[in-house]
Design a protein around this motif. Structure first.
Motif, mmCIF file in Angstrom:
data_model
loop_
_atom_site.group_PDB
_atom_site.id
_atom_site.type_symbol
_atom_site.label_atom_id
_atom_site.label_comp_id
_atom_site.label_asym_id
_atom_site.label_seq_id
_atom_site.Cartn_x
_atom_site.Cartn_y
_atom_site.Cartn_z
ATOM 1 N N GLY A 232 47.010 46.261 29.397
ATOM 2 C CA GLY A 232 46.679 45.838 30.763
ATOM 3 C C GLY A 232 47.826 46.013 31.748
ATOM 4 O O GLY A 232 48.926 46.452 31.399
ATOM 5 N N ALA A 233 47.539 45.636 33.002
ATOM 6 C CA ALA A 233 48.518 45.862 34.083
ATOM 7 C C ALA A 233 49.799 45.064 33.881
ATOM 8 O O ALA A 233 50.896 45.527 34.207
ATOM 9 C CB ALA A 233 47.887 45.514 35.435
ATOM 10 N N ALA A 234 49.666 43.851 33.347
ATOM 11 C CA ALA A 234 50.868 43.032 33.136
ATOM 12 C C ALA A 234 51.833 43.770 32.204
ATOM 13 O O ALA A 234 53.041 43.834 32.458
ATOM 14 C CB ALA A 234 50.478 41.677 32.558
ATOM 15 N N SER B 202 45.160 49.519 34.919
ATOM 16 C CA SER B 202 44.525 48.579 33.995
ATOM 17 C C SER B 202 43.018 48.677 34.156
ATOM 18 O O SER B 202 42.521 48.943 35.256
ATOM 19 C CB SER B 202 44.985 47.167 34.338
ATOM 20 O OG SER B 202 44.111 46.228 33.764
ATOM 21 N N TYR C 136 39.239 39.681 46.955
ATOM 22 C CA TYR C 136 39.851 38.497 47.553
ATOM 23 C C TYR C 136 39.698 38.524 49.069
ATOM 24 O O TYR C 136 39.794 39.586 49.687
ATOM 25 C CB TYR C 136 41.358 38.471 47.237
ATOM 26 C CG TYR C 136 41.668 38.558 45.768
ATOM 27 C CD1 TYR C 136 41.414 37.491 44.913
ATOM 28 C CD2 TYR C 136 42.212 39.731 45.228
ATOM 29 C CE1 TYR C 136 41.693 37.580 43.557
ATOM 30 C CE2 TYR C 136 42.498 39.823 43.868
ATOM 31 C CZ TYR C 136 42.239 38.752 43.040
ATOM 32 O OH TYR C 136 42.510 38.838 41.702
ATOM 33 N N TYR D 8 54.952 38.906 39.584
ATOM 34 C CA TYR D 8 55.985 39.941 39.768
ATOM 35 C C TYR D 8 57.383 39.341 39.581
ATOM 36 O O TYR D 8 58.269 39.977 39.023
ATOM 37 C CB TYR D 8 55.911 40.568 41.170
ATOM 38 C CG TYR D 8 54.731 41.488 41.409
ATOM 39 C CD1 TYR D 8 53.957 41.973 40.361
ATOM 40 C CD2 TYR D 8 54.401 41.884 42.705
ATOM 41 C CE1 TYR D 8 52.871 42.806 40.604
ATOM 42 C CE2 TYR D 8 53.321 42.727 42.952
ATOM 43 C CZ TYR D 8 52.557 43.176 41.892
ATOM 44 O OH TYR D 8 51.491 44.008 42.132
ATOM 45 N N ASN E 161 46.385 42.211 45.849
ATOM 46 C CA ASN E 161 46.102 40.821 45.533
ATOM 47 C C ASN E 161 47.254 40.045 46.156
ATOM 48 O O ASN E 161 48.392 40.270 45.746
ATOM 49 C CB ASN E 161 46.078 40.614 44.007
ATOM 50 C CG ASN E 161 45.942 39.160 43.615
ATOM 51 O OD1 ASN E 161 45.719 38.307 44.457
ATOM 52 N ND2 ASN E 161 46.081 38.879 42.318
ATOM 53 N N ARG F 201 42.669 43.390 27.276
ATOM 54 C CA ARG F 201 44.047 43.846 27.416
ATOM 55 C C ARG F 201 44.188 45.356 27.189
ATOM 56 O O ARG F 201 44.697 45.796 26.160
ATOM 57 C CB ARG F 201 44.986 43.073 26.461
ATOM 58 C CG ARG F 201 44.788 41.577 26.399
ATOM 59 C CD ARG F 201 44.782 40.908 27.754
ATOM 60 N NE ARG F 201 45.980 41.160 28.535
ATOM 61 C CZ ARG F 201 45.942 41.400 29.852
ATOM 62 N NH1 ARG F 201 44.808 41.420 30.528
ATOM 63 N NH2 ARG F 201 47.063 41.616 30.496
ATOM 64 N N ASP G 273 51.163 49.308 41.250
ATOM 65 C CA ASP G 273 50.355 48.417 40.426
ATOM 66 C C ASP G 273 48.913 48.547 40.920
ATOM 67 O O ASP G 273 48.580 48.063 41.999
ATOM 68 C CB ASP G 273 50.886 46.981 40.612
ATOM 69 C CG ASP G 273 50.090 45.975 39.811
ATOM 70 O OD1 ASP G 273 49.502 46.371 38.790
ATOM 71 O OD2 ASP G 273 50.065 44.786 40.206
ATOM 72 N N ASN H 196 51.206 47.436 45.667
ATOM 73 C CA ASN H 196 49.959 46.965 45.059
ATOM 74 C C ASN H 196 48.820 47.200 46.050
ATOM 75 O O ASN H 196 48.651 46.446 46.986
ATOM 76 C CB ASN H 196 50.126 45.472 44.709
ATOM 77 C CG ASN H 196 48.853 44.827 44.203
ATOM 78 O OD1 ASN H 196 48.559 43.677 44.505
ATOM 79 N ND2 ASN H 196 48.087 45.541 43.429
ATOM 80 N N LEU I 299 53.370 46.837 33.860
ATOM 81 C CA LEU I 299 54.486 46.472 34.752
ATOM 82 C C LEU I 299 55.729 46.066 33.967
ATOM 83 O O LEU I 299 56.843 46.496 34.289
ATOM 84 C CB LEU I 299 54.060 45.313 35.662
ATOM 85 C CG LEU I 299 53.086 45.684 36.781
ATOM 86 C CD1 LEU I 299 52.417 44.435 37.339
ATOM 87 C CD2 LEU I 299 53.798 46.444 37.895
ATOM 88 N N TYR J 27 43.243 47.262 40.890
ATOM 89 C CA TYR J 27 42.052 47.167 41.764
ATOM 90 C C TYR J 27 41.662 48.518 42.359
ATOM 91 O O TYR J 27 40.864 48.572 43.291
ATOM 92 C CB TYR J 27 42.315 46.157 42.902
ATOM 93 C CG TYR J 27 42.636 44.778 42.379
ATOM 94 C CD1 TYR J 27 41.617 43.914 41.983
ATOM 95 C CD2 TYR J 27 43.952 44.354 42.245
ATOM 96 C CE1 TYR J 27 41.906 42.664 41.465
ATOM 97 C CE2 TYR J 27 44.258 43.094 41.733
ATOM 98 C CZ TYR J 27 43.222 42.256 41.351
ATOM 99 O OH TYR J 27 43.514 41.016 40.838
ATOM 100 N N PHE K 52 51.535 39.432 44.163
ATOM 101 C CA PHE K 52 51.084 38.766 42.940
ATOM 102 C C PHE K 52 52.265 37.985 42.350
ATOM 103 O O PHE K 52 53.303 38.580 42.044
ATOM 104 C CB PHE K 52 50.604 39.865 41.984
ATOM 105 C CG PHE K 52 50.093 39.416 40.646
ATOM 106 C CD1 PHE K 52 49.106 38.442 40.547
ATOM 107 C CD2 PHE K 52 50.562 39.995 39.479
ATOM 108 C CE1 PHE K 52 48.613 38.066 39.302
ATOM 109 C CE2 PHE K 52 50.076 39.631 38.232
ATOM 110 C CZ PHE K 52 49.101 38.650 38.153
ATOM 111 N N LYS L 76 39.935 44.918 35.792
ATOM 112 C CA LYS L 76 39.018 44.653 36.896
ATOM 113 C C LYS L 76 38.004 45.783 37.034
ATOM 114 O O LYS L 76 36.838 45.545 37.336
ATOM 115 C CB LYS L 76 39.791 44.493 38.213
ATOM 116 C CG LYS L 76 41.091 43.710 38.097
ATOM 117 C CD LYS L 76 40.917 42.224 37.957
ATOM 118 C CE LYS L 76 42.257 41.567 37.598
ATOM 119 N NZ LYS L 76 42.284 40.146 37.743
#
Ligand code: PLP
Length: 396
Positions: free
Chosen positions: A105-107, A241, A331, A134, A180, A252, A214, A176, A110, A217, A131, A244
């Protein structure tokens, strides 16, 4: 004594998680449908049918030992080839499968990228609002997070502020888009300006600057598309990622793309492999790697998000809230009705509305509303939003 930074991170939840947990308790107390929980970015639409079919097919027709075994640390070769082809179709440029690195995943995209690039004390610029994780990711990589505010109201890049913030200690900038918490999408014209600014600064400081994109989205946009950023700046690392895009946050799975145009791309890729190893990722989940490779052109059904975005922005504007419907993500970033966004969110709780104050995103005076919920919840929450607004009018 154990590591105090980790202890603190594990003991004190983020504002978003805190609110999410509060929501769970509150729903038990007064009932699921009485609490309007807009706290977290957990997709509310199911994963597309093609993903379910891919999983069923893989489980029915693949040798389980191979299916659940380790893949190469950087990801299965055939999976990386399929992803490179999909990226080529999207970007219209050549992409090298040997510069794709599969992640959790994105986490993970990064953290692997930041650990691969940063040396102790170097600075990573983030554009506020951002976010909140970070900061955790950047600091764990030994770097220093430097906040640069975006332009007020539009939340686009403030080039003058950014230019002042880049120093010889800067390692890179995290971008990003869609964002977000604001949903803002950075247009191609600004990416061009950004590329020029970074090249000028590299020249001035004789340094190498990286743009870390990142993009969880990227597939969630309304009437615009997110450009392929390496076309504007060669030292771009794309952190992707499926959380979403395919509604798979619990599975993940994602990837990092190093563009072939990056001068030291192969070296950076080797450092990604080193960082993934040092962080103990071993490899991204095998079953999920094989499944996403079979979902090349698939995406989650955006019609629910589009409808939620429309109802919420139209209704809140009509009530008197200041809302700009964003171009992407799920969002809404809305002005709080008092200066202190945290106090506003506390008042919102009295109406069973769970909104995240913008302080956790590095700006003041706004709230984030995650509209990745059911349309019924959106509709049912409108009287509460109205009552909240009226409660401020009465006070005046
Ligand atoms: N980056 C941003 C901007 C996010 O909003 C999120 C999750 O909400 C992440 C990264 C982490 O995404 P993932 O679940 O793919 O690790």
């Amino acid at each position: 004594m154990i590591n105090q930074t980790m202890l603190q991170l594990g003991t004190k939840r983020s504002a978003i998680r805190e609110l999410f947990e509060y929501g769970k308790r509150r729903k038990e107390e007064i009932g699921q449908d009485k609490v309007f929980d807009f706290s977290i970015g957990n997709p509310s639409v199911p994963a597309p049918a093609v993903l379910t079919e891919a999983l069923q097919d893989l489980i029915a027709n693949t040798d389980p030992v191979a299916l659940h075994g380790y893949t190469s640390a950087q990801g299965d070769a055939a999976v990386r080839k399929a992803i490179a082809e999909a990226e080529e179709e999207r970007a219209g440029v050549s992409v090298d499968p040997d510069l794709i690195y599969m992640t959790c995943g994105a986490a993970a995209s990064l953290t692997v990228t930041l650990n691969a690039l940063c040396n102790p004390g170097e600075e990573v610029i983030v554009l506020a609002p951002y976010f909140p994780e970070y900061r955790v990711f950047v600091e764990k990589a030994g770097a220093v997070l430097r906040e640069v505010p975006c332009l007020p109201d539009t939340f686009q890049i403030d080039f003058s502020a950014l230019s002042h913030a880049v120093t010889p200690r800067t390692k890179g900038v995290i971008l990003n888009s869609p964002n977000n918490p604001t949903g803002a999408v950075i247009p191609a014209s600004d990416l061009e300006k950004l590329g020029n600014l970074l090249r000028e600064k590299e020249e001035e400081f004789q340094s190498e600057l990286f743009l870390i994109c990142d993009e969880p989205y990227r597939a969630l946009t309304y009437g615009v598309t997110v450009p392929y950023v390496p076309a504007f700046y060669a030292r771009t690392v794309v952190c992707y990622s499926y959380s979403k895009a395919l509604s798979l946050p619990g599975e993940r799975i994602g990837y990092i793309l190093i563009p072939p145009v990056m001068p030291e791309g192969k070296t950076v890729y080797a450092a990604l492999c080193g960082a993934g190893r040092a962080l103990g990722f071993v490899c991204a989940p095998s079953l999920m790697q094989y499944a996403v490779a079979k979902c090349k052109n698939a995406g989650a059904d955006l019609s629910v998000y589009r409808e939620n975005r429309r109802i919420l922005s139209e209704s809140l504007s009509e009530m008197g809230y200041s809302v700009t419907p964003p171009d992407g993500a799920f969002y809404l970033f809305v002005k709080a009705l008092e200066e202190d966004a945290a106090a506003f969110c506390e008042r919102a709780k009295e109406f069973e509305l769970l909104l995240v104050p913008s302080d956790s995103f590095g700006v003041k005076g706004y709230v984030r509303i995650s509209y990745c919920v059911s349309t019924e919840q959106i509709k049912a929450s409108l009287p509460a939003f109205r009552a909240l607004y009226e409660s401020y009018r009465k006070k005046d």
